[in-house]
Write an enzyme that holds these catalytic residues in place. Structure first.
Site, short mmCIF file in Angstrom:
data_model
loop_
_atom_site.label_atom_id
_atom_site.label_comp_id
_atom_site.label_asym_id
_atom_site.label_seq_id
_atom_site.Cartn_x
_atom_site.Cartn_y
_atom_site.Cartn_z
N GLY A 1 19.49 53.08 70.97
CA GLY A 1 20.12 51.94 71.62
C GLY A 1 21.48 51.68 71.02
N GLY A 2 21.99 50.53 71.31
CA GLY A 2 23.34 50.20 70.86
C GLY A 2 23.43 50.01 69.36
N LEU B 1 12.17 57.84 69.07
CA LEU B 1 11.62 57.14 70.23
C LEU B 1 12.71 56.84 71.25
CD1 LEU B 1 9.24 54.58 68.53
CD2 LEU B 1 8.56 56.46 69.99
N GLY C 1 21.40 51.61 67.06
CA GLY C 1 21.01 52.78 66.28
C GLY C 1 19.80 53.45 66.90
N ASP D 1 19.74 39.37 73.62
CA ASP D 1 19.77 40.70 74.25
C ASP D 1 18.50 40.93 75.05
OD1 ASP D 1 20.79 43.11 74.97
OD2 ASP D 1 20.45 44.11 73.04
N VAL E 1 15.75 54.70 66.99
CA VAL E 1 14.43 54.19 66.64
C VAL E 1 13.48 55.37 66.49
CG1 VAL E 1 12.53 52.71 67.36
CG2 VAL E 1 14.88 52.06 67.91
N LYS F 1 13.80 51.15 63.03
CA LYS F 1 15.12 51.11 63.64
C LYS F 1 16.14 51.35 62.55
CE LYS F 1 17.38 48.77 67.27
NZ LYS F 1 17.03 47.92 68.38
N1 LIG Z 1 8.36 48.72 68.35
C1 LIG Z 1 8.53 49.75 69.16
N2 LIG Z 1 7.47 50.48 69.57
C2 LIG Z 1 7.64 51.53 70.38
N3 LIG Z 1 8.79 51.94 70.87
C3 LIG Z 1 9.92 51.26 70.52
C4 LIG Z 1 9.84 50.15 69.64
N4 LIG Z 1 11.09 49.68 69.48
C5 LIG Z 1 11.90 50.46 70.20
N5 LIG Z 1 11.22 51.42 70.84
C6 LIG Z 1 11.74 52.47 71.70
O1 LIG Z 1 13.00 52.86 71.22
C7 LIG Z 1 13.96 52.79 72.24
C8 LIG Z 1 15.29 52.42 71.65
O2 LIG Z 1 15.27 51.11 71.22
P1 LIG Z 1 16.59 50.33 70.88
O3 LIG Z 1 16.21 48.91 70.64
O4 LIG Z 1 17.29 51.04 69.80
O5 LIG Z 1 17.46 50.49 72.16
P2 LIG Z 1 17.58 49.58 73.42
O6 LIG Z 1 16.46 48.59 73.40
O7 LIG Z 1 17.67 50.46 74.60
O8 LIG Z 1 18.96 48.85 73.23
P3 LIG Z 1 19.33 47.65 72.25
O9 LIG Z 1 20.06 48.30 71.16
O10 LIG Z 1 20.16 46.73 73.05
O11 LIG Z 1 18.06 47.02 71.79
C9 LIG Z 1 13.44 51.76 73.20
O12 LIG Z 1 13.90 52.00 74.47
C10 LIG Z 1 11.93 51.96 73.11
O13 LIG Z 1 11.52 52.93 74.03
MG LIG Z 2 15.93 47.43 71.79
#
Ligand SMILES: Nc1ncnc2c1ncn2[C@@H]1O[C@H](COP(=O)(O)OP(=O)(O)OP(=O)(O)O)[C@@H](O)[C@H]1O
Ligand SMILES: [Mg+2]
Ligand SMILES: *[C@@H]1O[C@H](CO)[C@@H](O)[C@H](O)[C@H]1NC(C)=O
Ligand SMILES: *[C@@H]1O[C@H](CO)[C@@H](O)[C@H](O)[C@H]1NC(C)=O
Ligand SMILES: *[C@@H]1O[C@H](CO)[C@@H](O)[C@H](O)[C@H]1NC(C)=O
Ligand SMILES: *[C@@H]1O[C@H](CO)[C@@H](O)[C@H](O)[C@H]1NC(C)=O
Ligand SMILES: *[C@@H]1O[C@H](CO)[C@@H](O)[C@H](O)[C@H]1NC(C)=O
Length: 668
Positions: free
Chosen positions: A355-356, A352, A358, A472, A360, A375
């Site tokens: 992010g920082g 999906l 790992g 965050d 998802v 995640k």
């Molecule tokens: N519960 C969820 N349902 C659907 N998509 C999700 C979900 N959680 C995360 N995502 C998707 O995965 C992507 C990556 O999420 P992630 O939290 O790893 O990175 P981030 O939010 O960009 O940075 P951070 O590490 O600071 O949270 C998100 O941008 C989102 O599009």
């Molecule tokens: Mg995130």
């Protein structure tokens, strides 16, 4: 009386001849319960075979007919005719290497303790070889070529007198009755064989005849010699026996049957009733054992190994880390196997976003068909893991319609997995910053999301049993559920990374542009730092721009400065997202922009609390009358009053040094 005397004499004579005839013939068809005297390594096997060499190298073995035989009718008389028949087989442990062999012999003693092993057949030694006082007659079956003993080859039969050097030799074999052709026979070929030794008193002829086990006695002997055994054998009685010898290479010599006759042919043996050799079964059976069995065994072992490897690999593949303290989180613990299958093996197809912390992945739990977002994070140290998991799980227990539900977690080697409900409409940043994204959020949707996130954050800060700091807040951590409600995700996560660390040496957790100035200085997160990030988020959502922007020359500047500047110039609504195309509620837009500025006030104490933010957004309380100039004047006043207090950094100074500080602290 005379009559009586003569009949008694006749009776005694008869008795004597009967007694004499008792030891002029014997027959062993197998050796179970035989009275043979054995020495050295000779044994009788359970199957009734006489095993002259039990497989031990450099040992002799002897088997003697227990009673001495009168080869001469009277002391000094001639040696009478006799006949010997032996059924035997020789096996070499290493078929290509020859060992010494075996012999049939007649000797005055059963004591061969002075005989050496190897080429002397366990009967003689280097010193007494050829000594006429040994009174030994023997027939050797020799499978080793000893050049010093004038051996012709490594597969021969010989007639020997007191010596390991034969009087007469022949390559082992037999003459066919039909046509008289010579057929050689390999002694150590693991095949059964028959040996006959015949002596004739009148002609002093010694015949040695050899044949494979499955045929009758050939009429032509293999060897024939004329030698008067009366000059050889002891003047008194002699023993007859079989001996074996093994040199460094161990060989096996089996005797299946043995018979003897004095002045008559040796009784014949029914070959089919003899004990079976260990290696002789039916042909088909041995083929089965020789070919099918090894293949079957190998296949079985191979498949067992494969199975073990598969099981071990499977175990490894799905191995998890589980500790005692996790027991209480049982219901929140997911199995790695389930997560692995849910996400199709963590394939990129299911990714999906990254992010920082790992990657998802999207997944569907195999048992419940629930859609999840998994995640996958790496963690090197176990330190703080317990506190972290405890906190995550306890936070995970809270349910609020503006929070992304945390369903559970899983731990494995150096990985931690957090399982969230899947949010079908993805994260808010995609709608704000992706140019090509079809659906642009209209103002009403944006305002709803903002209010939702404020509610969620208020819940975290004040409504739950303990204060939870999100750490965050940003557009990518705001997810949209099926009804386009804003839901805050990733709460509490940052804790894993700044747990118990020294703020001076470690980089800040959070995202560049969202970090409050005091967080940069002290590294300490608080509800105020969350409010600061929330202020940035308000500006980001309404302006549709990132908190840190680049101008035409490539210099970084801050969205706050830009909005503040526009406000100073009375053009606040100009900062709104152009993609709204002027379609917005002007009061709400002004409220959100001003609130955004207020929340991102450099002074933590000047920022509103989430409770107040909620009241402003709901319109219950009007926003305090703020003017850009007033805000600036406040800053100046603050700068003046606190100039000596290094713990408070005035706003303008922050604004100018913001970029460098956050650059240093490495937002991700
Ligand atoms: N519960 C969820 N349902 C659907 N998509 C999700 C979900 N959680 C995360 N995502 C998707 O995965 C992507 C990556 O999420 P992630 O939290 O790893 O990175 P981030 O939010 O960009 O940075 P951070 O590490 O600071 O949270 C998100 O941008 C989102 O599009
Ligand atoms: Mg995130
Ligand atoms: C063979 O016989 C010798 C002598 O009796 C004995 O020491 C040895 O253990 C035997 N070896 C086997 C394999 O039976
Ligand atoms: C066998 O002969 C040796 C001498 O060659 C002798 O020392 C030994 O005592 C004899 N053994 C028996 C049992 O007679
Ligand atoms: C056995 O005889 C065959 C011919 O009949 C011969 O070719 C072969 O070399 C002989 N083997 C031995 C060991 O003498
Ligand atoms: C030895 O073999 C020869 C030839 O077959 C035969 O004439 C003779 O009678 C045999 N002698 C003995 C003792 O069997
Ligand atoms: C047997 O004894 C006789 C005399 O009794 C003697 O001449 C002869 O040499 C002896 N033979 C052997 C083989 O010892």
């Amino acid at each position: 009386m005379a009559m009586k005397h003569s009949s008694l004499l006749q009776y005694l004579l008869l008795l004597l001849t009967t007694l004499a005839s008792c030891d002029d013939q014997f027959l062993f068809s197998g050796f179970t319960q035989s009275s043979l005297n054995l020495d050295g390594c000779a044994i009788v096997t359970n199957g009734g075979l006489l095993d002259l060499s039990n497989g031990t190298a450099m040992l002799n073995g002897h088997a003697f007919y227990p009673t001495p035989l009168h080869f001469r009718k009277s002391p000094g008389g001639n040696v009478q005719s006799f006949s010997v028949y032996v059924v035997l087989s020789m096996i070499l442990t290493y078929p290509d290497l020859s060992a010494d062999g075996m012999a049939f012999f007649i000797a005055p003693t059963k004591n061969f303790s002075d005989a050496s092993a190897g080429k002397y057949f366990g009967l003689l030694n280097e010193k007494n070889n050829g000594d006429p006082s040994k009174h030994i007659f023997m027939v050797e079956l020799d499978i080793y070529k000893n050049a010093e003993l004038k051996d012709i080859d490594d597969n021969h039969v010989g007639i020997n007198i007191n010596s390991a050097i034969s009087e007469k030799y022949s390559t082992c074999g037999f003459y066919e009755d039909d046509g008289g052709a010579f057929r050689n026979f390999t002694l150590n070929g693991n095949k059964g064989a028959q040996l006959w030794v015949d002596y004739d008193e009148g002609t002093t002829q010694i015949n040695v005849t050899f044949a494979p086990i499955n045929m009758g006695k050939p009429s032509r002997p293999l060897l024939s010699a004329t030698y008067d055994l009366s000059t050889v054998l002891s003047n008194s009685t002699s023993y007859i026996g079989l001996s074996s010898t093994a040199s460094a290479i161990n060989s096996r010599q089996y005797v299946m049957g043995w018979s003897f006759g004095m002045n008559k042919p040796a009784p014949t043996l029914d070959v089919s009733k003899l004990p079976k050799l260990p290696f002789l079964g039916s042909k088909a059976h041995s083929k089965l054992l020789e070919i099918v069995l090894p293949i079957a065994t190998a296949t079985l072992i191979l498949s067992l190994c494969t199975l073990v490897i598969l099981v071990v690999r499977r175990r490894m593949k799905y191995a998890e880390v589980r500790e005692d303290w996790e027991a209480e989180f049982g219901p929140h613990r997911f199995s790695y196997k389930d997560l692995f299958h849910a996400t199709g093996g963590f394939k990129n197809k299911h990714l999906l976003g990254e992010g920082g912390f790992g990657k998802v992945y999207k997944g569907v739990m195999p048992s419940s068909n629930v859609e999840v977002a998994v995640k996958r994070m790496s963690h090197e140290s176990r330190q703080g893991m317990k506190e972290f998991v405890t906190e995550i799980v306890s936070i995970g227990r809270l349910r609020h319609r503006n929070l992304v539900p945390l369903l559970g977690y899983c731990r494995r080697k150096s990985e931690l997995f957090l399982v969230y409900s899947y949010m079908p409409n993805g994260s808010l940043d995609k709608y704000l910053h992706c140019e090509e994204h079809k659906a642009i959020l209209n103002w009403a949707q944006r305002f709803r999301v903002i209010k939702g996130i404020a509610t969620g954050l208020l819940y975290l800060h004040e409504k739950w049993e303990k204060i939870v700091i999100h750490r965050d807040i940003k557009a990518s951590n705001v997810l949209l559920d099926g009804e386009m409600n804003g839901r805050l995700g990733d709460f509490g996560l940052a804790r894993l990374y700044d747990h118990g660390t020294d703020p001076q040496t470690t980089h800040m957790v959070g995202t560049k542009g969202y970090l409050a100035p005091e967080l940069l200085r002290t590294g300490k997160a608080s509800p105020h730092t969350d409010v600061f990030a929330f202020g940035m988020f308000l500006l980001e959502v309404s302006c549709g721009q990132m908190p840190v922007k680049k101008n035409a020359e490539g210099h970084e500047f801050f969205l706050v400065d830009w909005v503040l500047e526009h406000w100073n110039n009375g053009l606040l609504t100009r900062t709104l997202d152009s993609r709204l195309q002027g379609d917005y509620n002007i009061d709400e837009a002004n409220l959100v922009l001003k609130l955004g500025l207020l929340c991102s006030h450099p002074l933590p104490s000047s920022r509103p609390r989430m409770r107040e933010v909620m009241q402003y957004l709901d319109g219950d309380t009007p926003l305090p009358e703020l003017r850009p100039t007033q805000l600036s004047m406040n800053m100046v006043a603050m700068m003046k009053t606190n100039v000596l207090d290094s713990s408070v950094v005035p706003y303008p100074q922050i604004l100018t040094s913001f970029g460098t500080i956050s650059g240093l602290s490495g937002g991700r």
